[in-house]
Every structure is written in C-alpha cells, then in structure tokens.
Write a protein that holds these residues in place. Structure first.
Motif, short mmCIF file in Angstrom:
data_model
loop_
_atom_site.label_atom_id
_atom_site.label_comp_id
_atom_site.label_asym_id
_atom_site.label_seq_id
_atom_site.Cartn_x
_atom_site.Cartn_y
_atom_site.Cartn_z
N PRO A 138 -7.60 0.36 -2.23
CA PRO A 138 -6.94 1.64 -2.51
C PRO A 138 -7.86 2.61 -3.25
O PRO A 138 -8.89 2.20 -3.79
CB PRO A 138 -5.76 1.23 -3.39
N SER A 158 -6.72 4.93 -10.75
CA SER A 158 -6.59 3.87 -9.75
C SER A 158 -5.19 3.89 -9.12
O SER A 158 -4.18 3.83 -9.82
CB SER A 158 -6.84 2.52 -10.42
N ARG A 159 -5.16 3.96 -7.79
CA ARG A 159 -3.86 4.00 -7.10
C ARG A 159 -3.27 2.59 -7.02
O ARG A 159 -3.95 1.64 -6.61
CB ARG A 159 -4.03 4.57 -5.69
N GLU A 160 -2.02 2.47 -7.43
CA GLU A 160 -1.37 1.16 -7.46
C GLU A 160 -0.23 1.03 -6.45
O GLU A 160 0.17 -0.07 -6.10
CB GLU A 160 -0.78 0.89 -8.87
N SER A 184 -1.05 15.05 -4.48
CA SER A 184 -2.38 15.49 -4.06
C SER A 184 -2.79 16.74 -4.83
O SER A 184 -2.00 17.67 -4.96
CB SER A 184 -2.36 15.79 -2.56
N LEU A 189 -6.67 13.85 -7.60
CA LEU A 189 -6.06 13.01 -6.57
C LEU A 189 -6.21 13.66 -5.20
O LEU A 189 -6.06 14.88 -5.05
CB LEU A 189 -4.58 12.79 -6.86
N GLY A 218 0.74 9.25 -4.98
CA GLY A 218 1.06 7.84 -5.23
C GLY A 218 1.25 7.54 -6.69
O GLY A 218 1.21 8.43 -7.55
N ALA A 229 3.93 6.82 -3.39
CA ALA A 229 4.51 7.84 -4.27
C ALA A 229 5.95 7.49 -4.62
O ALA A 229 6.63 6.82 -3.86
CB ALA A 229 4.45 9.20 -3.60
N ASP A 271 -4.83 11.53 -2.48
CA ASP A 271 -3.60 10.96 -1.94
C ASP A 271 -2.51 10.90 -3.02
O ASP A 271 -2.79 10.52 -4.16
CB ASP A 271 -3.85 9.53 -1.46
N SER A 304 3.11 9.21 -11.65
CA SER A 304 3.35 9.43 -10.24
C SER A 304 2.69 10.75 -9.89
O SER A 304 3.10 11.81 -10.40
CB SER A 304 4.87 9.49 -9.96
N ARG A 357 -9.72 4.49 -5.87
CA ARG A 357 -10.00 4.22 -7.28
C ARG A 357 -11.35 4.82 -7.63
O ARG A 357 -12.33 4.64 -6.89
CB ARG A 357 -10.02 2.72 -7.56
N TYR A 359 -0.25 5.95 -9.92
CA TYR A 359 -1.62 5.72 -10.39
C TYR A 359 -1.63 5.21 -11.84
O TYR A 359 -0.77 5.60 -12.65
CB TYR A 359 -2.44 7.01 -10.34
#
Lengths: 170, 102
Positions: free
Chosen positions: A33, A165-167, A139, A79, A83, A170, A81, A136, A35, A85
C-alpha cells in the motif's frame, strides 16, 4: 496511483483475462500500500517560541504505490489515494533543560487532535520525542511534522522523520 | 544561558543575539552536515498566531519566563545555511548586515 477496484465474479463465470489482471493489480496494491517515510539528513534550527515545520530533504522509503506523495525538499507529505492512514513523526532535540518541547502532527494546516506530545526539557542528554495518530484522508490532504520549544533560544533538532502509511480503505 | 556582551548584545556557547530597534536577531550555530553553517532567526515581540491558537486550544502552555531576552518574542523569519562566522566580530557584522536587509 488510483485505488484499484476489485473485480466481482458471477456464479460459474469463467474469469476473463482483464478481470484476472484487475485482481492481480488489486492484490499487488493490497500487499504494497501507499507509504512514504521522509526525513531530514542534518540538523534544523528551531527558533524559540514559534511553531515550526520540519523541512524534510530526503525520501527514506517510498512504496511503489506511494509515488507522488512526497518530493524533497518539502515540509509536507500529500495523499494521492483516499483512505485510512497512520501518521507518525519524531525528532531529537539537542540537550537543553529549559522550557518545553512539543512534537505536533498537522493535517491540512491544523493540528490533528491527539497528534502531539508535550514534555519538559531534560538535562544531560538529547531528547527524543515522537507522535503518532490515525486519520481518514482524502486525495490532496497534506501532513506536516511541526515542533515547538521554549528553551530561551534557538535549539537544534536532528533525526527528523515523518511517515504516512495507508492502512485501509476510506 | 545568554550573557550580556554589550548594549543590546548577548552571547552564549552556540549563538549570538542582537537587538535592533524592536527586533531581536539571533545567530544559531548548530551541528549540521559539515558543521560549518549557521541559522539566523528574526524575532518580534508577542506570541506567534499559530502558538496562540494552540494555547487557546489548551495544547501548549503559555511561554514561561526562562530569563532569556527572547522571552515574549516569536520568530518571524529564518535564514538557513549561512556560513558560520569565524570569530565574534564576524558574527556581529553578519547580524548587523541581516538587520539592514530584513
């Protein structure tokens, strides 16, 4: 890159090559993902009594899906994307026992609630402080690592690092 | 701790501080790559708006007195990566030159 769409399959459907390719893309994204870890190679002088953004001059790590999130030298990671983070950052303050020290994580120009640490200056050694929180994000959202100190004069910070880092979705 | 080094001048082991009008100009020497550069901060009286906002939110405490000439001041400008002065006279000249430019 854009968040891949996981294809759906009907009962007894023979997967088409395009759907299998989309599934492969989605799996690759999930395993790797977005990061970015950005850092500063040298010391930064932090003035007394002023909230100051850390200037990040190098990319320590960027995942294949995290391209476009950070370009040195900059204070921000952005960001691409949307999501969920995790944002984490830390610095090392030079040895000084006077006043307060604060590490603050900012999103879109404002302090993220819970995204900061406060401590008194300590004597005898350098002082490491870090902060981490979750957001949360959409973009284009931007994240900063800021510090604040009241030692009575400028104080150097080293080992500055900010990770985004995307976890999750969204 | 700052020590007086003349009218409107203070000195400590890692820096110099000069008062010019209502501004305080600080030269800070710190260990960076090569260790041969310094940073200059320009301060004015009062609390930085960003710090005040955080104080209003209760996130940071009001600036406490540290016995420093910089108490009650905040930085409004920073110049980084300047060559470190080789002696005291060069440091004061650099600060006065920046005071004229700023």
């Amino acid at each position: 890159m854009a968040v891949p769409v996981i294809p759906t399959f009907g009962t007894n459907e023979v997967p088409s090559s395009s759907k299998l390719a989309a599934l492969t893309t989605a799996l690759a994204y999930a395993l790797n993902p977005p990061r970015v870890t950005a850092s500063r190679t040298g010391a930064q002088s932090i003035p007394n009594g002023a909230v100051t953004a850390i200037s990040l001059d190098s990319t320590t790590f960027v995942s294949a899906t995290g391209s476009g999130m950070f370009t040195p030298t900059s204070t921000t990671i952005s960001l691409v994307d949307p999501g969920g983070y995790t944002i984490a950052g830390g610095v090392t303050f030079a040895n000084n026992a006077t006043g307060a020290r604060m590490v603050l994580l900012y999103a879109n120009g404002s302090e993220i609630p819970g995204g900061g640490t406060f401590a008194a200056g300590s004597a005898g050694d350098v002082q490491r402080q870090s902060a981490a929180t979750g957001v949360s994000g959409a973009s284009g959202d931007t994240f900063l690592l800021q510090v604040y100190q009241t030692s009575g004069g400028a104080l150097a910070v080293t080992n500055s690092r900010l990770t985004v880092s995307r976890e999750s979705g969204a | 701790m700052w020590e007086e080094a003349g009218p409107g001048r203070w000195r400590r082991d890692d820096g110099y501080l000069l008062r010019v009008g209502d501004r305080l100009i600080e030269l800070h020497m710190h260990d960076g790559p090569g260790g041969d550069t310094c940073t200059v901060h320009v301060y004015v009286e009062g609390v930085q708006p960003e710090a005040q906002r955080l104080m209003d939110l209760g996130l940071i405490l009001p600036q406490q007195s540290t016995g420093s000439p910089l108490d009650g001041h905040h930085a409004t400008a920073t110049r980084d990566g300047l060559p470190s002065p080789t002696d005291d006279d060069a440091a004061w000249r650099l600060l006065q030159a920046i005071a004229l430019e700023d």
